[in-house]
Design an enzyme around this catalytic site. Structure first.
Site, PDB file in Angstrom:
ATOM      1  N   ASP A  49       0.862  -1.184   0.000  1.00 17.35           N
ATOM      2  CA  ASP A  49       0.000   0.000   0.000  1.00 17.35           C
ATOM      3  C   ASP A  49       0.898   1.233   0.000  1.00 17.35           C
ATOM      4  OD1 ASP A  49      -2.192   1.933   0.674  1.00 17.35           O
ATOM      5  OD2 ASP A  49      -3.329   0.093   0.945  1.00 17.35           O
ATOM      6  N   HIS A  73       2.008   1.874  -3.253  1.00 16.42           N
ATOM      7  CA  HIS A  73       1.054   2.800  -3.870  1.00 16.42           C
ATOM      8  C   HIS A  73       1.551   4.232  -3.851  1.00 16.42           C
ATOM      9  CE1 HIS A  73      -2.550  -0.147  -3.100  1.00 16.42           C
ATOM     10  NE2 HIS A  73      -1.570  -0.674  -3.824  1.00 16.42           N
TER      11      HIS A  73
END
Length: 440
Positions: free
Chosen positions: A266, A289
Site C-alpha cells: 500500500d 502505492h
C-alpha cells in the site's frame, strides 16, 4: 570587597550557565480547535481527543542526554525467546526502564514472540527501547479478540528513543489471506487487522535504525504525536499484501521522516487529517502505492492537512507516485503541500490528485461538498510513466483545486511514445519545462 566575593560571583555565573544549558527546546503556545477524534486502546476504552495545532519548535539541540544510564535486558526478567509468549517479561522490563529513564535492551540473535501489548508512560526522560534482536507477532489470531486494531502500542511517552537495528515482524500473511483485496476466493473476510507498531500521544520521539516486516496491516503509525524524528527505517512487505502502509501519520505535528527504504502493498507513506508540519526527505519507495496525502473526507468528515514537504524521493514501479486523494462529501482543506526533486521510474500514475476516491465495492455517489485543495507545488519531478496518463488532476466540480504550481516537470513514457495529462476543474500555473501539458 572581600577576597571571597570574586569566587562567589564566578560560582554563581557557572551555576546559571548550567541551568540555562539544560533547556533543550522551546515550543510556542498551543492552540486547539474543537474537532474530535476517538482512538481505541487495548483495554477497550475509546479516548476522546481533539485536533491540536502546535507552534513550531524554535530550538531543538538534543532530546536525549548523553549521560551514562542503566541497561535493562528483557532476559533478566524472564524472556525466553523459545516460541512462548514473552509479554510478561517485556512488561516487567519496561516498567523498570520506564521508572528509571533507563535503556531497555532486546538482545541480538534472539526471536521473541509477543501477544498484543501496550508500553505505557509517562516515563522518566530519556527512556530508550533498544531492539537488537527480533520481536515477532503471536501467530494465533485468537490473541487479538480484545483488540483487533493493535499489536504493539507505545502510549504517552515523552523524550523517548527507539533504536538498535532490530526487527518488528508482524507475521502478516495469515491476516492477509482472508482479505478481499488479497484473494479472489470467496467468501473472504475484511475484518479489522492490527497495525504492527503504534505510537500514540508521544512527544519528543526518535525512531531510528529499525526494520519493520510483514505487518498485519500498517507497519508503523504515529497518532496524535508531537515532535517526531524518524530515520533509517527499512519497511518491507509483499506487493500484494493488502493495506500494509509503511509509515502512517495522523493527528500529528512536527514530523520529520528521513533516509528510509519502504516497499509494501500500500502507500509507502500516508499522511491524513490533523497532520501539520510534516517533512519527508530522502525516501526510496517501491513496490507500493506511492506517497499519499489522504485519503481525506471519508464519511463526510472534515479534514485538515497543512504544511507538508516531500523532498528528494525515488519511486520505482509503484501504482502511484505523489498522490492526494479525497472522498466526495468531505469538507475542510489540504494546503501548502510541496513535492520537490522526485524521480519516477516506471510509475503508473506519477502525479495524481483524485477527488473522486472511492475505495469500496459499491459505487460512490457524486456529492456537492469536497475537501478544498490549494497551494500545491510540484517542482523538479522527472522520470518515466508506466501509463499513458502521466499527470491526472481530477478535482471537484463544485470545489476546484486552486493555486496548483508546476515547475520543471518532465514525465515521459516508460515504453516509448508519448504521455498525456488530464486536468479537470483545476487552476494551475506552470513555469519552466512542463511535459505533458494539460489539454486546453
Amino acid at each position: 570587597m572581600s577576597p571571597q566575593t570574586p569566587i562567589i560571583t564566578l560560582f554563581m555565573i557557572l551555576l546559571a550557565s548550567l541551568v540555562l544549558c539544560n533547556c533543550s527546546y522551546i515550543v510556542e503556545p498551543l492552540h486547539q480547535t474543537n474537532s474530535e477524534y476517538y482512538y481505541p486502546l487495548h483495554d477497550g476504552r475509546l479516548i476522546k481527543t481533539k485536533h491540536q495545532h502546535f507552534g513550531h519548535i524554535n530550538k531543538l539541540d538534543t532530546l536525549f542526554s548523553s549521560r551514562s544510564r542503566g541497561m535493562i535486558s528483557v532476559d533478566d526478567f524472564g524472556a525466553k525467546a523459545d516460541g512462548s509468549d514473552d509479554r510478561e517479561a517485556f512488561k516487567k522490563a519496561w516498567n523498570e526502564a520506564c521508572s528509571k529513564g533507563a535503556i531497555l535492551v532486546v538482545p541480538k540473535n534472539r526471536i521473541y514472540r509477543l501477544k498484543p501489548i501496550t508500553f505505557s508512560g509517562p516515563c522518566q526522560p530519556n527512556t530508550t527501547f533498544m531492539i537488537y534482536g527480533t520481536i515477532e507477532a503471536w501467530p494465533q489470531m485468537s490473541a487479538y479478540e480484545e483488540d483487533r486494531l493493535h499489536w504493539i502500542v507505545f502510549d504517552s511517552v515523552t523524550n523517548f528513543n527507539v533504536d538498535g537495528g532490530g526487527i518488528f515482524n508482524g507475521k502478516g500473511k495469515k491476516w492477509w489471506k482472508n482479505s478481499c483485496k488479497f484473494t479472489n476466493n470467496l467468501p473472504c473476510n475484511d475484518e479489522p487487522r492490527p497495525t504492527a507498531v503504534t505510537f500514540y500521544n508521544c512527544k519528543n520521539l526518535r525512531v531510528k535504525n529499525i526494520n519493520f516486516k510483514d505487518a498485519q496491516k500498517m507497519h508503523v503509525a504515529f497518532f496524535r504525536c508531537f515532535n517526531v524524528f524518524v530515520s533509517n527505517l527499512v519497511v518491507t512487505a509483499p506487493e500484494n499484501s493488502p493495506n500494509t502502509d509503511g509509515i502512517h501519520v495522523a493527528e500529528s505535528q512536527n514530523i520529520d521522516i528521513r533516509k528510509s527504504n519502504i516497499g509494501t502493498g500500500d502507500d509507502c507513506i500516508s499522511i491524513i487529517s490533523g497532520s501539520k508540519n510534516v517533512q519527508v526527505i530522502d525516501i526510496t519507495c517501491g513496490p507500493g502505492h506511492g506517497i499519499s496525502i489522504g485519503s481525506l473526507g471519508a464519511n463526510n468528515s472534515e479534514a485538515e492537512v497543512v504544511n507538508v514537504v516531500v523532498n528528494r524521493a525515488t519511486l520505482t514501479g509503484t501504482t502511484n507516485g505523489v498522490r492526494i486523494k479525497t472522498w466526495q462529501g468531505g469538507s475542510g482543506y489540504a494546503r501548502n503541500i510541496k513535492f520537490m526533486n522526485i524521480v519516477m521510474q516506471n510509475v503508473t500514475n506519477p502525479i495524481i490528485i483524485d477527488q473522486y476516491y472511492c475505495d469500496q465495492t459499491e459505487p460512490c455517489q457524486e456529492q456537492d461538498k469536497a475537501v478544498q485543495l490549494s497551494h500545491v507545488l510540484y517542482q523538479n519531478i522527472r522520470g518515466t510513466s508506466a501509463s499513458t496518463v502521466a499527470i491526472k488532476f481530477a478535482c471537484s466540480r463544485t470545489v476546484p483545486c486552486r493555486e496548483i504550481y508546476l515547475h520543471d516537470v518532465i514525465l515521459e513514457s516508460q515504453g516509448g511514445g508519448g504521455t498525456t495529462a488530464t486536468c479537470e476543474n483545476v487552476r494551475y500555473v506552470n513555469r519552466g519545462k512542463f511535459y505533458p501539458q494539460c489539454s486546453p
